[in-house]
Each structure stands twice: as C-alpha cells, then as structure tokens.
Motif scaffolding. Sequence first.
Motif, PDB file in Angstrom:
ATOM      1  N   GLY A   6      13.868  -1.333  45.314  1.00  0.00           N
ATOM      2  CA  GLY A   6      12.854  -1.329  44.299  1.00  0.00           C
ATOM      3  C   GLY A   6      13.001   0.144  43.611  1.00  0.00           C
ATOM      4  N   ALA A   7      12.729   0.163  42.408  1.00  0.00           N
ATOM      5  CA  ALA A   7      12.845   1.333  41.595  1.00  0.00           C
ATOM      6  C   ALA A   7      11.515   2.222  41.677  1.00  0.00           C
ATOM      7  N   LEU A 150      15.913  -0.989  33.466  1.00  0.00           N
ATOM      8  CA  LEU A 150      17.179  -1.929  33.430  1.00  0.00           C
ATOM      9  C   LEU A 150      17.146  -2.633  34.754  1.00  0.00           C
ATOM     10  N   LYS A 151      17.460  -3.815  35.041  1.00  0.00           N
ATOM     11  CA  LYS A 151      17.394  -4.587  36.150  1.00  0.00           C
ATOM     12  C   LYS A 151      18.835  -5.567  36.072  1.00  0.00           C
ATOM     13  N   PHE A 152      19.690  -5.483  37.020  1.00  0.00           N
ATOM     14  CA  PHE A 152      20.774  -6.083  37.081  1.00  0.00           C
ATOM     15  C   PHE A 152      20.785  -6.934  38.406  1.00  0.00           C
ATOM     16  N   THR A 153      21.569  -8.041  38.441  1.00  0.00           N
ATOM     17  CA  THR A 153      21.971  -9.195  39.554  1.00  0.00           C
ATOM     18  C   THR A 153      23.328  -8.995  39.615  1.00  0.00           C
ATOM     19  N   PHE A 154      23.779  -9.100  41.014  1.00  0.00           N
ATOM     20  CA  PHE A 154      25.062  -9.241  41.587  1.00  0.00           C
ATOM     21  C   PHE A 154      25.098  -9.892  42.730  1.00  0.00           C
ATOM     22  N   PRO A 193      22.007 -14.065  45.073  1.00  0.00           N
ATOM     23  CA  PRO A 193      22.174 -12.574  44.344  1.00  0.00           C
ATOM     24  C   PRO A 193      21.115 -11.685  44.708  1.00  0.00           C
ATOM     25  N   TYR A 194      21.712 -10.391  44.674  1.00  0.00           N
ATOM     26  CA  TYR A 194      21.080  -9.345  44.889  1.00  0.00           C
ATOM     27  C   TYR A 194      20.356  -8.904  43.496  1.00  0.00           C
ATOM     28  N   THR A 195      19.424  -8.258  43.561  1.00  0.00           N
ATOM     29  CA  THR A 195      18.466  -7.670  42.243  1.00  0.00           C
ATOM     30  C   THR A 195      18.437  -6.136  42.584  1.00  0.00           C
TER      31      THR A 195
END
Length: 244
Positions: A6-7, A150-154, A193-195
């Motif tokens: 978490g940011a 910015l949020k990315f999923t992988f 997926p991770y976020t």
Amino acid sequence: MSTAVGAASTTKNVLFGANLDEEITNKVGNGGEPGQLPYSDDEEEIDEAEEEEDPKLESDKEMDPHPGPQFSLKEHIDKDKDDESLRKWKEQLLGSIDMSAVGENKDPEVKIVSLTITCPGRPDQILPIPFTNDSKKSVFILKEGTKFSLKFTFIVSNNLVSGLKYTNVVWKTGVRVDNIKKMLGTYSPQQEPYTYELEEETTPSGFFARGTYSARTKFVDDDKKCYLDASYQFEIQKNWPTPH
C-alpha cells in the motif's frame, strides 16, 4: 486481487524537477527540439553503472560469489517432502504458494497486466499493456497541477521473482525531468494478480510544464531480467480533455 504494497498517503510534489522551466529553456536554446525522442543507450549504461557501484550491491555479490545450482520452485517444494520438519520449515519460509501457478521452469515469469492512473474526482484511466502501436500518439492526458497516483497489476508464475524493480524516466524537449526507481519486492507465483500503488504525486503547472512528454517504463528483477520495456508519450494540458 492481492495488494502487493500500500502506498503512503503523502504527496510527492512535484513529479518533475523543480527547475523544469529553466532546464527546458536552456535545452531549447542550445538546440533541443520539442517532441524529439531523447532516449539513448548511453543514458541506460550510465544508470546501470550507477547501480553497479552501489556498495550494498557489491557487498551482496561478495557474500555469495559462487551461487549453487538453480532449481525450479516445484523441485524445491517436492524435495525432502517425506521429511515433515523440512516440509513445515519450507511452508513457513515460502508462505502460501499457489501450486497451479508453479511450473517446471526455473525462471520466474512476470506479466505486467495494466497501468491505472487515479485522480481524485475523476474516473480511473486503465491503460492496457502494450500501451499503443503508435509511438507518437499520447497514451494519456493529465491536467496541470493535478494530484494523481499510479497503480499497476502484474501476475507472477513459475517461480519466485526476487527484487522486482520499477523504473520510469520522463523527458520533455530532450531534457530528463524525472527519474523514478522503486523496489517493489519479492513475490511468489500465483494466478491472482498483484496490485502495487505508488505514492501520490502532483503534475507540474505553468506554461513550460504543458505539452508532450516522452517516457520509458521498465520492470526488472535482481537477475537483470526485463519483463517490460515500454516507451510512450503523454501530455499535460491546462484543462482536462473534453469527453467525446
């Protein structure tokens, strides 16, 4: 969807260098041209050289000069499976592993699924990967002076990925105005997926801040394996674009 980290809610102001106006003015005055693609392999070599000179990285190399043979994660899990004490120790060490995402391959695979831009009071902009086939077309537009994150999923498969790192370099009129390096961490394979969400930032504002920017985003692990290397353009405008 799993949340990687978490940011923090702190605002990083600003996304770009504080002397942006002066840097751009000097560059254009010395022959820089708006809209040019500023990336060169020389800059990448300089960045890599800086990382190699990091004392911590060097000490890590000295501690393990002769790494042992590589095994797939499945081989690690299946090895000594009849020894209950070892099995429990591995479960504590590795945590909950999604065996459906574990393959025979020794190398991990990381698929970057999407990049999402979130702005307060605005719909999320979800950008699929790859961004666009047209390198001269802006992928997204932001309003000047706007808070965003910015949020990315992988997705991680096959094996543990160690030391996954996100880097993002931004240029305007040939001037490098931002360079972010963020260590994301180590992740086990799983189908879900991770976020990961970065800290909130604020776009620059003013006449010289508006216009088209070029950017290069990379995801690399500790073994220097690159999972995404994307170059694209975006814009900062005085107002939000009018919906079509």
